[in-house]
Scaffold this motif. Structure first.
Motif, short mmCIF file in Angstrom:
data_model
loop_
_atom_site.label_atom_id
_atom_site.label_comp_id
_atom_site.label_asym_id
_atom_site.label_seq_id
_atom_site.Cartn_x
_atom_site.Cartn_y
_atom_site.Cartn_z
N GLY A 1 8.33 -3.12 -7.23
CA GLY A 1 7.31 -2.59 -6.31
C GLY A 1 6.52 -3.68 -5.64
N ARG B 1 8.91 6.24 0.47
CA ARG B 1 7.82 5.24 0.56
C ARG B 1 6.58 5.92 1.12
NH1 ARG B 1 8.64 -0.27 3.84
NH2 ARG B 1 9.11 -1.12 1.78
N LYS C 1 1.93 -3.93 -6.11
CA LYS C 1 1.07 -2.75 -6.13
C LYS C 1 1.85 -1.45 -6.03
CE LYS C 1 -0.51 -3.27 -1.23
NZ LYS C 1 0.27 -4.45 -0.89
N ARG D 1 6.98 -6.57 -2.25
CA ARG D 1 7.82 -7.01 -1.13
C ARG D 1 7.79 -8.53 -0.99
NH1 ARG D 1 5.17 -3.04 3.27
NH2 ARG D 1 3.46 -3.26 1.77
N VAL E 1 9.75 3.60 -9.54
CA VAL E 1 9.61 2.62 -10.62
C VAL E 1 9.84 3.26 -11.99
CG1 VAL E 1 7.91 1.19 -11.81
CG2 VAL E 1 8.17 0.99 -9.34
N ASP F 1 12.78 -0.77 -5.56
CA ASP F 1 11.93 -0.23 -4.50
C ASP F 1 12.41 1.17 -4.14
OD1 ASP F 1 9.83 -1.90 -2.46
OD2 ASP F 1 10.46 0.10 -1.85
P1 ADP Z 1 2.40 -6.27 -3.24
O1 ADP Z 1 1.57 -6.54 -2.00
O2 ADP Z 1 1.57 -5.98 -4.42
O3 ADP Z 1 3.44 -7.29 -3.43
P2 ADP Z 1 3.85 -4.43 -1.62
O4 ADP Z 1 2.92 -3.51 -0.94
O5 ADP Z 1 4.35 -5.59 -0.84
O6 ADP Z 1 3.18 -4.89 -2.99
O7 ADP Z 1 5.12 -3.65 -2.11
C1 ADP Z 1 5.02 -2.37 -2.63
C2 ADP Z 1 6.42 -1.79 -2.60
O8 ADP Z 1 6.46 -0.74 -3.53
C3 ADP Z 1 6.81 -1.22 -1.25
O9 ADP Z 1 7.99 -1.82 -0.78
C4 ADP Z 1 7.02 0.27 -1.54
O10 ADP Z 1 8.12 0.82 -0.85
C5 ADP Z 1 7.28 0.27 -3.03
N1 ADP Z 1 6.90 1.51 -3.71
C6 ADP Z 1 5.85 2.31 -3.50
N2 ADP Z 1 5.83 3.32 -4.38
C7 ADP Z 1 6.90 3.15 -5.17
C8 ADP Z 1 7.43 3.85 -6.28
N3 ADP Z 1 6.84 4.95 -6.76
N4 ADP Z 1 8.55 3.39 -6.85
C9 ADP Z 1 9.16 2.27 -6.37
N5 ADP Z 1 8.71 1.57 -5.34
C10 ADP Z 1 7.59 1.99 -4.75
#
Ligand code: ADP
Ligand code: MG
Length: 570
Positions: free
Chosen positions: A280, A160, A222, A282, A327, A307
C-alpha cells in the motif's frame, strides 16, 4: 401539490439526507450558503452531525481525513462556484491520496448555465470537477437521488478509493414526490468495499521472489493503514521477519519502536536491500521513484508490491511479483500459503540494520533532551515524542516544512492511523481541517504540530475548533517565517523578505478571541507543561512555541526540488 396532504410528500432535501443516512453517513463537513443552507439545517434536524467551517477547503480537508480514518466516504457540502472550487482542492487532494470522499455542491439551474445567461455563481461545475476526481455525477430529479448517492458511495470506495463529486442543482432540493415512492427509490449500497482476493499464481510468484532475497525490506504505506487490516499486516511483517520502513502516515501501523522498524536506518536499507516489498505504498516522488543514489546501484533490487489498483504496477520500476488485491486479503493468502515453513532473512542483514538503528537512536537521544531557549526542533519535538509515548491514543496532525520533516523523523507513533499530514502532494493548510476530523471521528485528543507558515493557510478554523469545543491542542512552531525567519530582501528594499512574517507574533492571542486557551512558551519544559495541561483539560488550546529564527533549513528535507537560477546570484 394541490389536494395531496403534505405528510404524504417528501422533497429533495429530505431524500438526500435519507439516502446518506441509509448508507451510514453520520457526519457532514459543511460551509452554509445559497443553495444548501437549509440542507445543513435539515440534516442537523434529522440527527446528522453537521460541522460548519469558515472556508470550504478546510471542510474538504476534514472530509478527506475522515475518509482515511474511517474507510467510509467523508462528506463535504459547499455552495456553488467559488465554494465549489474551494472544496475541489480538497477533493483532488483526497483523490491523489486514494481516500474516499464525496463533495456535494449546490449549483445553478442547467437551463441558465448551459445558455451562459449569467446566473448568480454560474459555473459548469460538473465539467470542471471531472478531471480532478475519480467520478462526478449530477442529479436532476428527486426520484434519482437514491441512485446518485449510491453511485457516489460505490465510486468513492470500490477498488482504489478516491474523491467523487455530486452536483446538486438548487431546484432539486425543492422538488416534491410521494413519500412512500421516495423511500422506495433509495438504495442501500451492498458491499461497497468488496474484498479483492489475489490469484494463487500471484501468491506463488511472490513467495518465490521473496524467498530468494538475501536483504529484503518492507515499505509500508498509508494504503496499508487505510485498509484496516492491522493484525494481518503485523503478522505478515513478523512472520517474514524483514526490516520495514513506514511511510509517514503508516507510522504506528506497527509501533515505530518495533524491533523490525528501520526508520532510523533509512539510508542503509534503501541502498543495501536487494528486494523491496511494497505494501500500500507507491514508488512516487516520496520514494524518488525507486531510483537514484538513495536506492543504491541501478538494477540491484527486485520489487514485490501489494496494491488494489492493477495499473499502479510498473508505474516507476519493474514489479517482479505484482499482488493485486486488498491488503487484508493478500496478507491472508500469503500467510496461508507460507504456513509454518518460512526462513527469515539472515542475521547478517537484520542484525546490521538493527545495529544501525540503535546507533542512530542513541546519537539523537541527548539532542532531544536539550532545554534550549529559544527552542530548536530537537528540544521541542523531543517533548512531543515523550508525551505521545505516554499518550498513544492521541492523534498527531502535522504540517509545515521543517516542522513536518523533523516531527516525522523524531516523533514515534504507537498505534495505527494516529498520524495525519500533508499527504501525497505535500500541501500546506490541511492542519486544522484534519484536526477537526480527527477529534470528531475518533473522540480522542488531537495534537496538531504546525509550522507557523502552514498554520497561516488554515488558522481561522481555530474558531471552528472552539465553537465545537474540540479537544485539539495546536502547537505553532513559530520561527518567524517560511523555512526560516531570518531571510533578507534580496533587493535590499524596505519590504521584508518574501519568506518572513511579523517577528515575535503571538498566535496564542488568536485563540483567546474565541474563548480557547492560549499559551506562549520558549523552552521545552514550559512546552511540556502546556501540552500536559491541554491533554488534561481537553480544552481547545493554542501554544505559541518560540523556535530560533535560524533553526530551519530551506524547504526542509526537500530543498533539492527547488530549481536554481544559473544567471542571478544572491
Ligand atoms: P504512501 O504515501 O504512504 O507511500 P501511497 O498513497 O503512495 O502511500 O500509496 C497507497 C496505495 O495504497 C495506493 O496505490 C492505493 O491504490 C493503495 N491502496 C489503497 N487502499 C488499499 C487497500 N485496501 N488494499 C491495497 N492497496 C490499497
Ligand atoms: Mg516557520
Amino acid at each position: 401539490v394541490g389536494e395531496v396532504a403534505p405528510e404524504t410528500l417528501t422533497d429533495g432535501f429530505h431524500l438526500l439526507i435519507d439516502a446518506l443516512k441509509l448508507n451510514g453517513v453520520e457526519t457532514i463537513y459543511n460551509v452554509p450558503g445559497i443553495p444548501i443552507t437549509d440542507l445543513g439545517r435539515y440534516a442537523q434536524a434529522q440527527g446528522l452531525r453537521v460541522l460548519s467551517f469558515r472556508h470550504e477547503q478546510h471542510a474538504g480537508y476534514a472530509a478527506a481525513a475522515a475518509g482515511f480514518l474511517t474507510k467510509k466516504p467523508g462528506i463535504c457540502m459547499t455552495v456553488s462556484a467559488p465554494g465549489f472550487l474551494n472544496g475541489l482542492t480538497a477533493l483532488a487532494h483526497a483523490t491523489t491520496n486514494c481516500w474516499p470522499m464525496i463533495l456535494i455542491s449546490g449549483s445553478s439551474e442547467r437551463e441558465v448555465v448551459d445558455l451562459q445567461r449569467g446566473d448568480y455563481e454560474e459555473m459548469d461545475q460538473l465539467a470542471i470537477a471531472r478531471p480532478h476526481c475519480k467520478a462526478a455525477y449530477r442529479i436532476l430529479h428527486a426520484e434519482d437521488i437514491g441512485l446518485g448517492v449510491a453511485r457516489a458511495i460505490r465510486a468513492a470506495l470500490t477498488g482504489r478509493p478516491g474523491g467523487v463529486y455530486l452536483d446538486i442543482p438548487g431546484a432539486l432540493l425543492g422538488q416534491v414526490m410521494d413519500a412512500v415512492e421516495g423511500q422506495k427509490s433509495l438504495i442501500e449500497v451492498v458491499d461497497p468495499n468488496p474484498a479483492s482476493v489475489p490469484a494463487p499464481e500471484a501468491i506463488d510468484r511472490a513467495i518465490d521472489v521473496l524467498s530468494k532475497a538475501k536483504k529484503p525490506l518492507f515499505i509500508i504505506g498509508k494504503g496499508a493503514a487505510y485498509a484496516q487490516a492491522d493484525d494481518k499486516v503485523r503478522e505478515l511483517v513478523e512472520t517474514l521477519g524483514f526490516p520495514y520502513l513506514p511511510m509517514s502516515m503508516a507510522k504506528g501501523l506497527l509501533p515505530d519502536t518495533h524491533p523490525q522498524c528501520a526508520s532510523a536506518a533509512r539510508s542503509l536499507v534503501l541502498k543495501e536491500s536487494d528486494c523491496v516489498f511494497l505494501i500500500g505504498a507507491r514508488l512516487n516522488w516520496l520514494l524518488s521513484h525507486g531510483e537514484g543514489p538513495a536506492w543504491g546501484e541501478k538494477g540491484s533490487k527486485s520489487f514485490v508490491q501489494i496494491d488494489i489498483e492493477p495499473t499502479e504496477m510498473d508505474s516507476n520500476q519493474k514489479i517482479s511479483a505484482p499482488l493485486i488485491g486488498d491488503v487484508g486479503s493478500v496478507a491472508t493468502a500469503l500467510l496461508e500459503k507460507i504456513g509454518g515453513s518460512w526462513q527469515k532473512p539472515d542475521e547478517s542483514w537484520t542484525g546490521a540494520v538493527r545495529a544501525k538503528v540503535e546507533g542512530n537512536v542513541a546519537k539523537m537521544a541527548s539532542r532531544l533532551k536539550n532545554n534550549n531557549s529559544p527552542m530548536d526542533y530537537q528540544g521541542s519535538l523531543g517533548v512531543v515524542k515523550e508525551l505521545l509515548a505516554e499518550n498513544p491514543d492521541v492523534v498527531l496532525v502535522n504540517e509545515g516544512a521543517n516542522a513536518l520533516d523533523q516531527c516525522r523523523s523524531i516523533v514515534d507513533l504507537h498505534k495505527p492511523r494516529k498520524r495525519l499530514d500533508v499527504g501525497t502532494w505535500g500541501i500546506m493548510g490541511i492542519g486544522m481541517g484534519s484536526a477537526v476530523a480527527a477529534a470528531v471521528e475518533t473522540g480522542n485528543q488531537v495534537l496538531a504540530v504546525e509550522g507557523d507558515s502552514a498554520f497561516g493557510f488554515c488558522g481561522m478554523e481555530i474558531e471552528t475548533v472552539c465553537r465545537y469545543n474540540l479537544p485539539v491542542c495546536t502547537v505553532i512552531m513559530n520561527n518567524n517565517g517560511i523555512y526560516r525567519g531570518d531571510g533578507e530582501n534580496w533587493g535590499g528594499g524596505d519590504d521584508p523578505s518574501t519568506t518572513v512574517f511579523v517577528k515575535d507574533s503571538r498566535y496564542d492571542k488568536m485563540i483567546e478571541a474565541f474563548g480557547g486557551v492560549g499559551v506562549t512558551v520558549d523552552n521545552p519544559d514550559a512546552l511540556r507543561q502546556a501540552i500536559k495541561d491541554a491533554f488534561a483539560s481537553r480544552k481547545p488550546t493554542l501554544i505559541n512555541a518560540v523556535i530560533a529564527e535560524g533553526a530551519g533549513k530551506e524547504s526542509g528535507n526537500i530543498g533539492n526540488l527547488n530549481p536554481s537560477s544559473v544567471v542571478a546570484q544572491q
